[in-house]
Scaffold this motif. Structure first.
Motif, PDB file in Angstrom:
ATOM      1  N   GLY A  32       0.796  -1.217   0.000  1.00 56.28           N
ATOM      2  CA  GLY A  32       0.000   0.000   0.000  1.00 56.28           C
ATOM      3  C   GLY A  32       0.830   1.269   0.000  1.00 56.28           C
ATOM      4  O   GLY A  32       0.326   2.340   0.320  1.00 56.28           O
ATOM      5  N   GLY A  71      -2.165  10.925   3.188  1.00 55.98           N
ATOM      6  CA  GLY A  71      -2.429   9.506   2.966  1.00 55.98           C
ATOM      7  C   GLY A  71      -1.824   8.631   4.045  1.00 55.98           C
ATOM      8  O   GLY A  71      -2.461   7.699   4.549  1.00 55.98           O
ATOM      9  N   LEU A  72      -0.576   8.912   4.427  1.00 57.67           N
ATOM     10  CA  LEU A  72       0.094   8.121   5.456  1.00 57.67           C
ATOM     11  C   LEU A  72      -0.548   8.340   6.827  1.00 57.67           C
ATOM     12  O   LEU A  72      -0.683   7.393   7.613  1.00 57.67           O
ATOM     13  CB  LEU A  72       1.587   8.461   5.501  1.00 57.67           C
ATOM     14  CG  LEU A  72       2.400   8.062   4.269  1.00 57.67           C
ATOM     15  CD1 LEU A  72       3.812   8.643   4.347  1.00 57.67           C
ATOM     16  CD2 LEU A  72       2.438   6.556   4.094  1.00 57.67           C
ATOM     17  N   SER A  74      -3.688   9.120   7.387  1.00 59.60           N
ATOM     18  CA  SER A  74      -5.000   8.461   7.416  1.00 59.60           C
ATOM     19  C   SER A  74      -4.873   6.961   7.677  1.00 59.60           C
ATOM     20  O   SER A  74      -5.805   6.336   8.167  1.00 59.60           O
ATOM     21  CB  SER A  74      -5.764   8.713   6.116  1.00 59.60           C
ATOM     22  OG  SER A  74      -5.178   7.989   5.047  1.00 59.60           O
ATOM     23  N   ARG A  75      -3.706   6.412   7.380  1.00 61.23           N
ATOM     24  CA  ARG A  75      -3.440   4.985   7.633  1.00 61.23           C
ATOM     25  C   ARG A  75      -2.765   4.758   8.985  1.00 61.23           C
ATOM     26  O   ARG A  75      -2.416   3.631   9.335  1.00 61.23           O
ATOM     27  CB  ARG A  75      -2.562   4.426   6.516  1.00 61.23           C
ATOM     28  CG  ARG A  75      -3.285   4.424   5.165  1.00 61.23           C
ATOM     29  CD  ARG A  75      -2.422   3.931   4.050  1.00 61.23           C
ATOM     30  NE  ARG A  75      -1.829   2.652   4.370  1.00 61.23           N
ATOM     31  CZ  ARG A  75      -0.714   2.203   3.823  1.00 61.23           C
ATOM     32  NH1 ARG A  75      -0.073   2.935   2.928  1.00 61.23           N
ATOM     33  NH2 ARG A  75      -0.217   1.024   4.140  1.00 61.23           N
ATOM     34  N   ASP A  97       3.137   1.953  14.124  1.00 63.28           N
ATOM     35  CA  ASP A  97       2.764   1.242  12.893  1.00 63.28           C
ATOM     36  C   ASP A  97       3.624   1.686  11.719  1.00 63.28           C
ATOM     37  O   ASP A  97       3.976   0.892  10.854  1.00 63.28           O
ATOM     38  CB  ASP A  97       1.282   1.462  12.560  1.00 63.28           C
ATOM     39  CG  ASP A  97       0.350   0.645  13.434  1.00 63.28           C
ATOM     40  OD1 ASP A  97       0.822  -0.302  14.099  1.00 63.28           O
ATOM     41  OD2 ASP A  97      -0.854   0.960  13.449  1.00 63.28           O
ATOM     42  N   GLN A 101       5.814  -0.683   9.446  1.00 64.87           N
ATOM     43  CA  GLN A 101       5.581  -0.703   7.998  1.00 64.87           C
ATOM     44  C   GLN A 101       6.853  -0.366   7.233  1.00 64.87           C
ATOM     45  O   GLN A 101       7.145  -0.976   6.204  1.00 64.87           O
ATOM     46  CB  GLN A 101       4.459   0.275   7.643  1.00 64.87           C
ATOM     47  CG  GLN A 101       4.128   0.342   6.181  1.00 64.87           C
ATOM     48  CD  GLN A 101       3.263  -0.814   5.722  1.00 64.87           C
ATOM     49  OE1 GLN A 101       3.196  -1.864   6.346  1.00 64.87           O
ATOM     50  NE2 GLN A 101       2.606  -0.624   4.605  1.00 64.87           N
TER      51      GLN A 101
END
Length: 142
Positions: A32, A71-72, A74-75, A97, A101
């Motif tokens: 992702g 984007g990062l 929101s994850r 996280d 990741q």
């Protein structure tokens, strides 16, 4: 498709770089991430940084950094927080996280990198790096 700049050597360098970038990006997409988001995570690996610092490090516009961070964030991989002494600056930090990741994605990026250069002996890799460093050190404009 191989580029056609009128110089076979330049075309070969551009084509090789494109192939490596495309392969690395494809490996990261399985997690992702894009190559850009991976590079941003790496930029935050050692310390918190401002949006401007990240923009300068990655050589992309602040707006592009904002889009990637959105984007990062929101994850749950990156978080924004206030600078301790300058309220105008927002700092970026990897979350737990995000650290995890990044470690997993590094394995994928390393795999793509290793595959790209696996056809070259160590000495050839050293020679190629030296030659490319010399090319990069020259001014791009005359």
């Amino acid at each position: 498709m191989r580029p056609d700049t009128g110089n076979e050597l330049v075309d070969a360098v551009l084509f090789a770089a494109h192939r490596i970038r495309t392969s690395t990006d494809a490996n990261l997409r399985g997690r992702g991430l894009s190559l850009s988001s991976f590079k941003l995570l790496k930029a935050l690996a050692s310390e918190d940084r401002s949006m401007r610092e990240v923009s300068d490090m990655l050589r992309v516009s602040p707006r592009t950094v904002t889009d990637i961070i959105d984007g990062l964030a929101s994850r749950g991989l990156v978080q924004r927080h206030a600078h301790p002494s300058d309220r105008r600056v927002t700092l970026l930090r990897l979350t737990e996280d995000g650290v995890r990741q990044l470690a997993e994605a590094t394995v994928d990026a390393d795999r793509a990198r290793d595959a790209a250069i696996s056809g070259l002996a160590d000495e050839e890799q050293d020679t190629l790096r030296s030659l490319l460093d010399r090319v990069a050190a020259r001014p791009a404009r005359c």
